[in-house]
Design a protein around this motif. Sequence first.
Motif, PDB file in Angstrom:
ATOM      1  N   PHE A  36      77.221 -27.584 -67.192  1.00 16.63           N
ATOM      2  CA  PHE A  36      77.905 -27.487 -68.480  1.00 16.63           C
ATOM      3  C   PHE A  36      79.395 -27.418 -68.180  1.00 16.63           C
ATOM      4  N   SER A  37      80.232 -27.620 -69.188  1.00 19.16           N
ATOM      5  CA  SER A  37      81.662 -27.479 -68.932  1.00 19.16           C
ATOM      6  C   SER A  37      82.469 -27.062 -70.154  1.00 19.16           C
ATOM      7  N   PHE A  38      81.808 -26.726 -71.260  1.00 11.30           N
ATOM      8  CA  PHE A  38      82.545 -26.268 -72.439  1.00 11.30           C
ATOM      9  C   PHE A  38      82.232 -24.811 -72.723  1.00 11.30           C
ATOM     10  N   ALA A  39      83.277 -24.026 -72.870  1.00  9.30           N
ATOM     11  CA  ALA A  39      83.190 -22.639 -73.318  1.00  9.30           C
ATOM     12  C   ALA A  39      84.496 -22.335 -74.036  1.00  9.30           C
ATOM     13  N   MET A  40      84.383 -21.654 -75.185  1.00 10.59           N
ATOM     14  CA  MET A  40      85.574 -21.362 -75.977  1.00 10.59           C
ATOM     15  C   MET A  40      85.368 -20.056 -76.721  1.00 10.59           C
ATOM     16  N   LEU A  41      86.396 -19.255 -76.764  1.00 11.36           N
ATOM     17  CA  LEU A  41      86.329 -17.991 -77.484  1.00 11.36           C
ATOM     18  C   LEU A  41      86.667 -18.226 -78.954  1.00 11.36           C
ATOM     19  N   GLN A  42      85.792 -17.741 -79.839  1.00 12.20           N
ATOM     20  CA  GLN A  42      86.016 -17.826 -81.287  1.00 12.20           C
ATOM     21  C   GLN A  42      85.566 -16.514 -81.914  1.00 12.20           C
ATOM     22  N   GLU A  45      83.514 -14.154 -79.822  1.00  8.54           N
ATOM     23  CA  GLU A  45      82.270 -14.645 -79.218  1.00  8.54           C
ATOM     24  C   GLU A  45      82.555 -15.883 -78.377  1.00  8.54           C
ATOM     25  N   ILE A  46      81.843 -16.004 -77.269  1.00 13.35           N
ATOM     26  CA  ILE A  46      81.973 -17.217 -76.454  1.00 13.35           C
ATOM     27  C   ILE A  46      81.040 -18.263 -77.048  1.00 13.35           C
ATOM     28  N   GLN A  47      81.605 -19.399 -77.398  1.00  6.74           N
ATOM     29  CA  GLN A  47      80.844 -20.525 -77.945  1.00  6.74           C
ATOM     30  C   GLN A  47      80.606 -21.537 -76.828  1.00  6.74           C
ATOM     31  N   TYR A  48      79.373 -22.017 -76.751  1.00  5.72           N
ATOM     32  CA  TYR A  48      78.978 -23.053 -75.802  1.00  5.72           C
ATOM     33  C   TYR A  48      78.493 -24.242 -76.622  1.00  5.72           C
ATOM     34  N   CYS A  49      78.608 -25.444 -76.088  1.00  3.09           N
ATOM     35  CA  CYS A  49      78.311 -26.651 -76.845  1.00  3.09           C
ATOM     36  C   CYS A  49      77.213 -27.468 -76.171  1.00  3.09           C
ATOM     37  N   THR A  50      76.291 -27.998 -76.983  1.00  2.00           N
ATOM     38  CA  THR A  50      75.253 -28.905 -76.499  1.00  2.00           C
ATOM     39  C   THR A  50      74.814 -29.788 -77.657  1.00  2.00           C
ATOM     40  N   ALA A  51      73.638 -30.373 -77.561  1.00  2.00           N
ATOM     41  CA  ALA A  51      73.099 -31.217 -78.630  1.00  2.00           C
ATOM     42  C   ALA A  51      71.681 -30.785 -78.960  1.00  2.00           C
ATOM     43  N   THR A  52      71.342 -30.883 -80.219  1.00  2.00           N
ATOM     44  CA  THR A  52      69.983 -30.535 -80.650  1.00  2.00           C
ATOM     45  C   THR A  52      68.947 -31.493 -80.090  1.00  2.00           C
ATOM     46  N   THR A  53      69.383 -32.622 -79.572  1.00  2.00           N
ATOM     47  CA  THR A  53      68.471 -33.636 -79.026  1.00  2.00           C
ATOM     48  C   THR A  53      68.220 -33.475 -77.525  1.00  2.00           C
ATOM     49  N   LYS A  54      68.877 -32.513 -76.898  1.00  2.00           N
ATOM     50  CA  LYS A  54      68.753 -32.342 -75.447  1.00  2.00           C
ATOM     51  C   LYS A  54      67.636 -31.358 -75.082  1.00  2.00           C
ATOM     52  N   PRO A 138      80.864  -5.523 -62.451  1.00  2.00           N
ATOM     53  CA  PRO A 138      80.511  -5.769 -63.853  1.00  2.00           C
ATOM     54  C   PRO A 138      81.733  -6.165 -64.680  1.00  2.00           C
ATOM     55  N   VAL A 139      81.493  -7.072 -65.617  1.00  2.00           N
ATOM     56  CA  VAL A 139      82.526  -7.484 -66.578  1.00  2.00           C
ATOM     57  C   VAL A 139      82.106  -6.915 -67.928  1.00  2.00           C
ATOM     58  N   GLU A 140      82.940  -6.079 -68.499  1.00  2.00           N
ATOM     59  CA  GLU A 140      82.649  -5.470 -69.802  1.00  2.00           C
ATOM     60  C   GLU A 140      82.766  -6.526 -70.889  1.00  2.00           C
ATOM     61  N   LEU A 141      81.653  -6.802 -71.547  1.00  2.00           N
ATOM     62  CA  LEU A 141      81.670  -7.799 -72.621  1.00  2.00           C
ATOM     63  C   LEU A 141      81.642  -7.116 -73.969  1.00  2.00           C
TER      64      LEU A 141
END
Length: 141
Positions: A36-42, A45-54, A138-141
């Motif tokens: 994977f290669s997409f991650a974005m803070l919104q 929350e960390i948003q990740y991207c994919t496709a419903t067809t995968k 540990p990373v505090e999330l």
Amino acid sequence: MTGKETIVEYLTSVPAWYLATVEETPNGSQPHVRPFSFAMLQDGEIQYCTATTKDVYREMAANPRVELTAWKPSRGWVILRGRANLEDRADAATRQAGFEHMVGLGETWESADDERLTFFTIDDAEAWLCDIDGTWNPVEL
């Protein structure tokens, strides 16, 4: 920098990171790992991207347990695990960034509003920055 900002900075600083899911096969449950290669803070929350067809989307729908990892020279590696939440809550800016990213990878989408393009988050996440000396910080999330 917050823990989530640290994770996004780490994931977006490497060409690819790897997400593991569980795939149900005739021989039982098997791990399935892909880049994977997409991650974005919104909105915190960390948003990740994919496709419903995968396959990855189908696998997360069947079993939401996931783990991701990435390694960066001189920075060790990151591990994050939790449960995929497939409720797409991406705002317009995140959708546009994900769309542009996926198109940049060579994927074909009609627009940022293409119904197949979807975003997910990871609930109950735990994360660590790890080093070759065996430390798991540990990373505090």
